[in-house]
Write an enzyme that holds these catalytic residues in place. Structure first.
Site, PDB file in Angstrom:
ATOM      1  N   GLU A 177      -8.583   9.057 -11.465  1.00  0.00           N
ATOM      2  CA  GLU A 177      -8.708   8.355 -10.193  1.00  0.00           C
ATOM      3  C   GLU A 177      -7.328   8.377  -9.585  1.00  0.00           C
ATOM      4  OE1 GLU A 177      -9.788   4.136 -10.327  1.00  0.00           O
ATOM      5  OE2 GLU A 177      -8.584   4.202  -8.502  1.00  0.00           O
ATOM      6  N   GLU A 232      -1.735   9.090   1.187  1.00  0.00           N
ATOM      7  CA  GLU A 232      -1.667   7.709   0.707  1.00  0.00           C
ATOM      8  C   GLU A 232      -0.218   7.238   0.655  1.00  0.00           C
ATOM      9  OE1 GLU A 232      -3.504   5.254  -3.054  1.00  0.00           O
ATOM     10  OE2 GLU A 232      -2.285   6.984  -3.554  1.00  0.00           O
ATOM     11  N   GLY A 270      -3.797   6.731 -11.501  1.00  0.00           N
ATOM     12  CA  GLY A 270      -2.397   6.799 -11.110  1.00  0.00           C
ATOM     13  C   GLY A 270      -2.218   7.733  -9.937  1.00  0.00           C
ATOM     14  N   CYS A 305      -6.058   0.654  -5.263  1.00  0.00           N
ATOM     15  CA  CYS A 305      -6.588   1.969  -4.900  1.00  0.00           C
ATOM     16  C   CYS A 305      -7.584   1.843  -3.752  1.00  0.00           C
ATOM     17  CB  CYS A 305      -7.228   2.621  -6.107  1.00  0.00           C
ATOM     18  SG  CYS A 305      -8.119   1.463  -7.125  1.00  0.00           S
TER      19      CYS A 305
HETATM   20  P1  NAP Z   1       1.848   7.840 -12.277  1.00  0.00           P
HETATM   21  O1  NAP Z   1       3.245   8.207 -11.992  1.00  0.00           O
HETATM   22  O2  NAP Z   1       0.807   8.830 -11.951  1.00  0.00           O
HETATM   23  O3  NAP Z   1       1.777   7.476 -13.837  1.00  0.00           O
HETATM   24  C1  NAP Z   1       0.550   7.132 -14.459  1.00  0.00           C
HETATM   25  C2  NAP Z   1       0.600   7.527 -15.933  1.00  0.00           C
HETATM   26  O4  NAP Z   1       0.553   8.947 -16.048  1.00  0.00           O
HETATM   27  C3  NAP Z   1       1.847   7.087 -16.636  1.00  0.00           C
HETATM   28  O5  NAP Z   1       1.524   6.765 -17.971  1.00  0.00           O
HETATM   29  C4  NAP Z   1       2.724   8.314 -16.605  1.00  0.00           C
HETATM   30  O6  NAP Z   1       3.568   8.256 -17.718  1.00  0.00           O
HETATM   31  C5  NAP Z   1       1.706   9.435 -16.723  1.00  0.00           C
HETATM   32  N1  NAP Z   1       2.111  10.656 -16.030  1.00  0.00           N
HETATM   33  C6  NAP Z   1       2.409  10.763 -14.711  1.00  0.00           C
HETATM   34  N2  NAP Z   1       2.695  12.031 -14.396  1.00  0.00           N
HETATM   35  C7  NAP Z   1       2.576  12.749 -15.538  1.00  0.00           C
HETATM   36  C8  NAP Z   1       2.762  14.133 -15.856  1.00  0.00           C
HETATM   37  N3  NAP Z   1       3.126  15.031 -14.940  1.00  0.00           N
HETATM   38  N4  NAP Z   1       2.562  14.508 -17.131  1.00  0.00           N
HETATM   39  C9  NAP Z   1       2.214  13.623 -18.078  1.00  0.00           C
HETATM   40  N5  NAP Z   1       2.033  12.309 -17.835  1.00  0.00           N
HETATM   41  C10 NAP Z   1       2.216  11.870 -16.579  1.00  0.00           C
HETATM   42  O7  NAP Z   1       1.431   6.499 -11.556  1.00  0.00           O
HETATM   43  P2  NAP Z   1       2.191   5.092 -11.432  1.00  0.00           P
HETATM   44  O8  NAP Z   1       3.431   5.090 -12.252  1.00  0.00           O
HETATM   45  O9  NAP Z   1       1.218   4.056 -11.720  1.00  0.00           O
HETATM   46  O10 NAP Z   1       2.521   4.967  -9.905  1.00  0.00           O
HETATM   47  C11 NAP Z   1       3.110   5.986  -9.163  1.00  0.00           C
HETATM   48  C12 NAP Z   1       2.244   6.281  -7.944  1.00  0.00           C
HETATM   49  O11 NAP Z   1       0.873   6.462  -8.335  1.00  0.00           O
HETATM   50  C13 NAP Z   1       2.162   5.189  -6.906  1.00  0.00           C
HETATM   51  O12 NAP Z   1       3.247   5.172  -6.040  1.00  0.00           O
HETATM   52  C14 NAP Z   1       0.850   5.504  -6.245  1.00  0.00           C
HETATM   53  O13 NAP Z   1       1.026   6.487  -5.268  1.00  0.00           O
HETATM   54  C15 NAP Z   1      -0.013   6.042  -7.316  1.00  0.00           C
HETATM   55  N6  NAP Z   1      -0.989   5.078  -7.883  1.00  0.00           N
HETATM   56  C16 NAP Z   1      -2.275   5.159  -7.498  1.00  0.00           C
HETATM   57  C17 NAP Z   1      -3.204   4.287  -8.033  1.00  0.00           C
HETATM   58  C18 NAP Z   1      -4.643   4.360  -7.651  1.00  0.00           C
HETATM   59  O14 NAP Z   1      -5.360   3.471  -8.023  1.00  0.00           O
HETATM   60  N7  NAP Z   1      -5.101   5.378  -6.975  1.00  0.00           N
HETATM   61  C19 NAP Z   1      -2.833   3.319  -8.945  1.00  0.00           C
HETATM   62  C20 NAP Z   1      -1.509   3.257  -9.332  1.00  0.00           C
HETATM   63  C21 NAP Z   1      -0.604   4.156  -8.803  1.00  0.00           C
HETATM   64  P3  NAP Z   1       5.094   8.751 -17.734  1.00  0.00           P
HETATM   65  O15 NAP Z   1       5.690   8.436 -16.414  1.00  0.00           O
HETATM   66  O16 NAP Z   1       5.649   7.987 -18.902  1.00  0.00           O
HETATM   67  O17 NAP Z   1       4.993  10.215 -17.997  1.00  0.00           O
END
Ligand code: NAP
Length: 533
Positions: free
Chosen positions: A269, A397, A245, A306
């Site tokens: 990742e 990114e 994420g 990613c």
């Molecule tokens: P995300 O916001 O990082 O969320 C991923 C998971 O982690 C979710 O289950 C989220 O759940 C949890 N989470 C996030 N921040 C947290 C925190 N501070 N404490 C506890 N749990 C946390 O990612 P996303 O929703 O998939 O996408 C948002 C951004 O992530 C995108 O815009 C992109 O920049 C990036 N992304 C990168 C990749 C990659 O492959 N590198 C893939 C997908 C996304 P909750 O929100 O329910 O807490």
């Protein structure tokens, strides 16, 4: 709550139990910006504690399963997922906006990777035994009988990714590799696709029951709050974390893990912009073809990979001008595609606006603006080497179909730009034979920057196999030594145990005399083949 294989209840799946909660949430159809039924229970700290207790109770029996039993379990999960049929692809499409063809392929990748791990476990990939024979006569000191095998680290928390609702989610690579390692798994489902998660979670639960395993081998916690994921990582029974994420999310969880009374590893990742180097001979001979390939890779899946090529680096030349003209024309006609979630679409628009307003890069082209709700309008920017090196924000990114081209003044400038990029999942060289000298100069730099180096391909598309590395230096991942794709991913959830002079009757089968499991073993430094399965 009762459910047949394909109906959704919105329950939290803890072991064999369906649990409800006081609060609930709904998935959002990103193409229509509207909520989808049913409501899903919001798991909280009490659910975390219950799942963790069950996982800890299941660990001793689960890690003691023979390779054949664990492999059969992984295969049973794959079959249960396939048995869900079109319902799974339809629900995943509704929740993610991804087309059915992409999701059908992703399902095949998911089941294929479960079966690959099954074959790897059968081939000894979880145990990896090593034996050093005793040398009682050795002077000045005798050598003991030393035998090593690997065991699972304990219950693993897996955070499903938004951009791969199947292959990096509930039964994705992290779950498959943790289960293959002998670790119970608790998934924190991504709130963007709770229905997809429940369908797959129930499939895993059926496989647990069919294989006669303890119920705590798998649980699925649904929810939308950071508190849920934080509580899971903080739970003392969790031994390791797999995450895909955002950089902010991965780092937040890594901080929690490091601050525990017993710190644990977080394999996160996070972010990568995957530089592509267009070397001069290749540009001169095929600039237009390179532009077509690049725009295809950049806009695939609305750029939500990613491994998306977000950075292009080349020497200033007529070939680069041709590339930019062709790429701008192709990108200008590229349709706007629905992004995974309203939040990701907002983040993309914000990232593109920041580049437009940075003053350090010029907008070369934007894609069509005719998408519906939450559409990603592709974007292409250009800057020069000096500006890139002086403006760290340019290297951030932008998740989606946005890329920056860096026009370098000379070879020194190009090498300096290569050295300035952060850690990456991939680095790509587009080269002809006449480019080999420059490529040879770049290669040592790229080896230190990226987990995978490609020639004359595009980074999107990650083969699931034994030699794949989907990892890299920070911020691509939080642990440069690992991969989250391919059979080597199992190593994240294993630890070695050495048995010194243990009586034969007490030795685990993987390292016992006579090799009863027929596993390949390293004996006195020499590879010893296993018995054919
Ligand atoms: P995300 O916001 O990082 O969320 C991923 C998971 O982690 C979710 O289950 C989220 O759940 C949890 N989470 C996030 N921040 C947290 C925190 N501070 N404490 C506890 N749990 C946390 O990612 P996303 O929703 O998939 O996408 C948002 C951004 O992530 C995108 O815009 C992109 O920049 C990036 N992304 C990168 C990749 C990659 O492959 N590198 C893939 C997908 C996304 P909750 O929100 O329910 O807490």
């Amino acid at each position: 709550m009762n459910a047949n294989a394909t109906s959704l209840t919105g329950a939290i799946l803890i072991g064999a139990r369906d649990l409800a909660a006081d609060r609930s949430f709904r998935a959002v159809d990103p193409a229509r910006d509207s909520a989808i039924e049913p409501a899903f229970a919001e798991a909280g700290p009490a659910h975390v504690a219950e799942a963790a207790a069950l996982a800890a109770a299941a660990f001793p029996a689960y890690r003691a399963t023979a390779p054949e039993a664990r492999a059969a379990f992984l295969e049973a999960i794959a079959s249960e997922i396939e048995a869900l049929g079109d319902v799974l692809v339809e629900r995943a499409g509704l929740e993610s906006g991804l087309p059915a063809a992409r999701l059908t392929g992703e399902r095949a990748r998911t089941t294929g990777q479960l079966r690959l791990f099954a074959s790897w476990v059968r081939a000894g990939g979880a145990d990896e035994p090593r034996l050093d024979s005793p040398q009682p006569e050795r002077k000045p000191l005798p050598r003991a009988d030393l035998r090593l095998r690997h065991i699972g680290v304990g219950p693993v928390a897996v955070f499903g990714a938004s951009n791969f609702p199947l292959a990096f989610s509930v039964a994705g690579g992290d779950t498959a590799s943790a289960l293959a390692a002998g670790c119970p798994v608790i998934v924190k489902g991504h709130p963007a696709h709770p229905g997809t998660s429940e369908l797959v979670g129930r499939a895993i639960r059926r496989a647990v029951a069919a294989c006669g395993l303890p119920e705590g081998v798998f649980s699925l916690l649904t929810g939308t709050s950071h508190e849920l994921g934080s509580a899971l990582v903080a739970d003392p029974r969790i031994a390791a974390v797999g995450f895909t994420g955002s950089r902010a999310g991965g780092l937040a969880l890594a901080r929690i893990a490091a601050g525990r009374e017993v710190p644990i590893p977080v394999y996160a990742e996070m972010s990568s912009i995957n530089p592509v180097f267009l070397l001069p001979e290749a540009l001169a001979s095929r600039a237009e073809a390179l532009a077509a390939g690049f725009v295809g890779s950049l806009t695939l899946g609305a750029g939500q990979f990613c491994t998306n090529p977000g950075l292009v680096i080349a020497l200033d030349s007529p070939g680069l001008d041709r590339f930019l003209a062709a790429a701008s024309a192709a990108l200008g006609g590229a349709p706007a595609a629905t992004m995974l979630t309203p939040g990701i679409a907002r983040a993309y628009a914000g990232g593109v606006a920041a580049l437009e307003e940075s003053g350090a890069a010029q907008t070369l082209a934007r894609g069509r603006a005719d998408g519906g709700a939450n559409a990603c309008r592709p974007a292409l920017f250009v800057t020069d080497g000096a500006a890139f090196r002086a403006t760290p924000a340019l290297a951030r990114e932008v998740f989606g179909a946005s890329a920056l081209v860096v026009r370098c003044a000379d070879v020194e400038d190009l090498l300096a730009v290569a050295r300035a990029v952060e850690g990456q999942l991939t680095a790509t060289l587009q080269l002809d034979e006449g480019d080999h000298a420059l490529a040879a100069a770049l290669l040592p730099v790229l080896e230190e920057k990226a987990g995978r180096i490609l020639a004359n391909g595009w980074p999107t598309g990650v083969e699931v196999c034994h030699a794949m590395v989907h990892g890299g230096p920070f911020p691509a991942t939080s642990d440069v030594r690992t991969t989250s794709v391919g059979t080597l991913a199992i190593r994240r959830f294993l630890r070695p145990v050495c048995y010194q002079d243990l009586p034969a009757a007490l030795l685990p089968a993987a390292v016992a005399d006579g090799n009863p499991l027929g596993l390949p073993r390293l004996v006195d430094g020499a590879a010893q083949p296993g018995a054919a399965p």
